[in-house]
Design an enzyme around this catalytic site. Sequence first.
Site, PDB file in Angstrom:
ATOM      1  NE  ARG A 101      -3.944   0.572   1.768  1.00  0.00           N
ATOM      2  CZ  ARG A 101      -5.189   0.648   2.229  1.00  0.00           C
ATOM      3  NH1 ARG A 101      -5.449   1.380   3.294  1.00  0.00           N
ATOM      4  NH2 ARG A 101      -6.173   0.010   1.644  1.00  0.00           N
ATOM      5  CG  HIS A 161      -8.192   0.168  -3.259  1.00  0.00           C
ATOM      6  ND1 HIS A 161      -7.455  -0.960  -2.923  1.00  0.00           N
ATOM      7  CD2 HIS A 161      -8.893   0.499  -2.133  1.00  0.00           C
ATOM      8  CE1 HIS A 161      -7.705  -1.274  -1.657  1.00  0.00           C
ATOM      9  NE2 HIS A 161      -8.563  -0.412  -1.164  1.00  0.00           N
ATOM     10  CD  GLN A 180     -12.951  -1.776  -1.454  1.00  0.00           C
ATOM     11  OE1 GLN A 180     -12.184  -1.694  -0.511  1.00  0.00           O
ATOM     12  NE2 GLN A 180     -14.172  -2.300  -1.340  1.00  0.00           N
ATOM     13  CG  ASP A 188     -13.456   6.197  -1.320  1.00  0.00           C
ATOM     14  OD1 ASP A 188     -13.526   6.068  -0.079  1.00  0.00           O
ATOM     15  OD2 ASP A 188     -12.377   6.084  -1.945  1.00  0.00           O
ATOM     16  CB  CYS A 224     -14.211   1.158  -0.762  1.00  0.00           C
ATOM     17  SG  CYS A 224     -13.619   2.848  -0.647  1.00  0.00           S
ATOM     18  NE  ARG A 259     -10.350  -5.302  -0.075  1.00  0.00           N
ATOM     19  CZ  ARG A 259      -9.604  -4.286   0.385  1.00  0.00           C
ATOM     20  NH1 ARG A 259     -10.193  -3.252   0.948  1.00  0.00           N
ATOM     21  NH2 ARG A 259      -8.277  -4.280   0.256  1.00  0.00           N
TER      22      ARG A 259
HETATM   23  N1   CP Z   1     -11.343  -0.178   1.838  1.00  0.00           N
HETATM   24  C1   CP Z   1     -10.089  -0.266   2.352  1.00  0.00           C
HETATM   25  O1   CP Z   1      -9.104  -0.505   1.642  1.00  0.00           O
HETATM   26  O2   CP Z   1     -10.027  -0.095   3.693  1.00  0.00           O
HETATM   27  P1   CP Z   1      -8.709   0.087   4.586  1.00  0.00           P
HETATM   28  O3   CP Z   1      -8.123   1.432   4.232  1.00  0.00           O
HETATM   29  O4   CP Z   1      -9.208   0.011   5.976  1.00  0.00           O
HETATM   30  O5   CP Z   1      -7.737  -1.015   4.245  1.00  0.00           O
HETATM   31  N1  NVA Z   2      -9.796   6.630  -1.684  1.00  0.00           N
HETATM   32  C1  NVA Z   2      -9.443   6.211  -0.353  1.00  0.00           C
HETATM   33  C2  NVA Z   2      -9.670   4.750  -0.198  1.00  0.00           C
HETATM   34  C3  NVA Z   2      -9.412   4.206   1.165  1.00  0.00           C
HETATM   35  C4  NVA Z   2      -9.606   2.729   1.244  1.00  0.00           C
HETATM   36  C5  NVA Z   2      -7.992   6.577  -0.061  1.00  0.00           C
HETATM   37  O1  NVA Z   2      -7.151   6.436  -0.957  1.00  0.00           O
HETATM   38  O2  NVA Z   2      -7.699   7.030   1.036  1.00  0.00           O
END
Ligand code: CP
Ligand code: NVA
Length: 309
Positions: free
Chosen positions: A103, A130, A133, A221, A261, A289
């Site tokens: 990440r 992502h 997701q 989101d 999400c 997930r």
């Molecule tokens: N939706 C998602 O990726 O959640 P987290 O940021 O909690 O991993």
């Molecule tokens: N768009 C959000 C998604 C979190 C799971 C971010 O990147 O923070």
Amino acid sequence: MKKDFLSPIDIDEHELESIITDAMHLKRLKSAGTAHEFLRGKSLAMIFEKASTRTRVSFEVGMTDLGGHALFLNPQDLQLGRGEEIRDTARALARYVDAVMIRTYAHATLEEFARYSAVPVINGLSDAQHPCQVLADIMTIAERFRDLRDLKLTWIGDGNNVCNSWILSSPLTGMEITIASPPPYRPKEALIDQARAAGGRVRIAADPEEAVRDADVLYTDIWVSMGDEGERAERLKTLKGYTINSRLLAQAPPDALVMHCLPAHRGEEISDEVIEGPQSIVWDQAENRLHAQKALLVRMIAGGMPPME
Ligand code: CP
Ligand code: NVA
């Protein structure tokens, strides 16, 4: 040759279908309490440059369910945080583990890591995409609808990383993606063109009301993604009017589903009433997930599931 999963375009429609089928099978095995240790003795390294609840826990529990092991790595504790190069970290880790999940902020970090890694690299969220997701989301929609082709998903709000993964998934699912975002926060034209060139159907709507009128699924989101905190005030101002609330939901067909999400900011992109309401399927998304990523891990590390009984 090892295969990475950095974006939905890294798989084709047949692979997507088989991941979703495997994920549903894994979900049944888990709920029946049947052991399914298809990755016994295998390890997954997980590097998190950003916070996470769902991604971290679902990957870690997923590896445990599959008989393997996951390592949570904070870049600040790795030599990466003291200046070791990505390409050196990638080559060293691949000598120990069977796959790496990352990440990160810049999508280019993932691409560089993947270039030097001898084992599969999975995108656990970047500023651009992502894809894990959206795998879980597609599974969640497939649990509700027999045929995804021709379903209409409307994205409301910030055209961010999750939205981008929905756009690139359109050629794989056959779903039509309609975007209702204020102009500064619309997804990039080049990305939309890329999806269209691959056969995807993506439409920019004039306003949220028009966008939801014939939607099967409404999706939103948070307005301030990780890394965008400096733009918070400006984003809240520009995105005002793009909240999925009861008034907007009333403009959609009565059986439309609502997805998010998570994490959610109630009162900003979604109202409390809607996220807690009967049309919301956000907790199924969060659960899936786990199952979808387990199917992905088995495919990437072991080449696929053993034949089903
Ligand atoms: N939706 C998602 O990726 O959640 P987290 O940021 O909690 O991993
Ligand atoms: N768009 C959000 C998604 C979190 C799971 C971010 O990147 O923070």
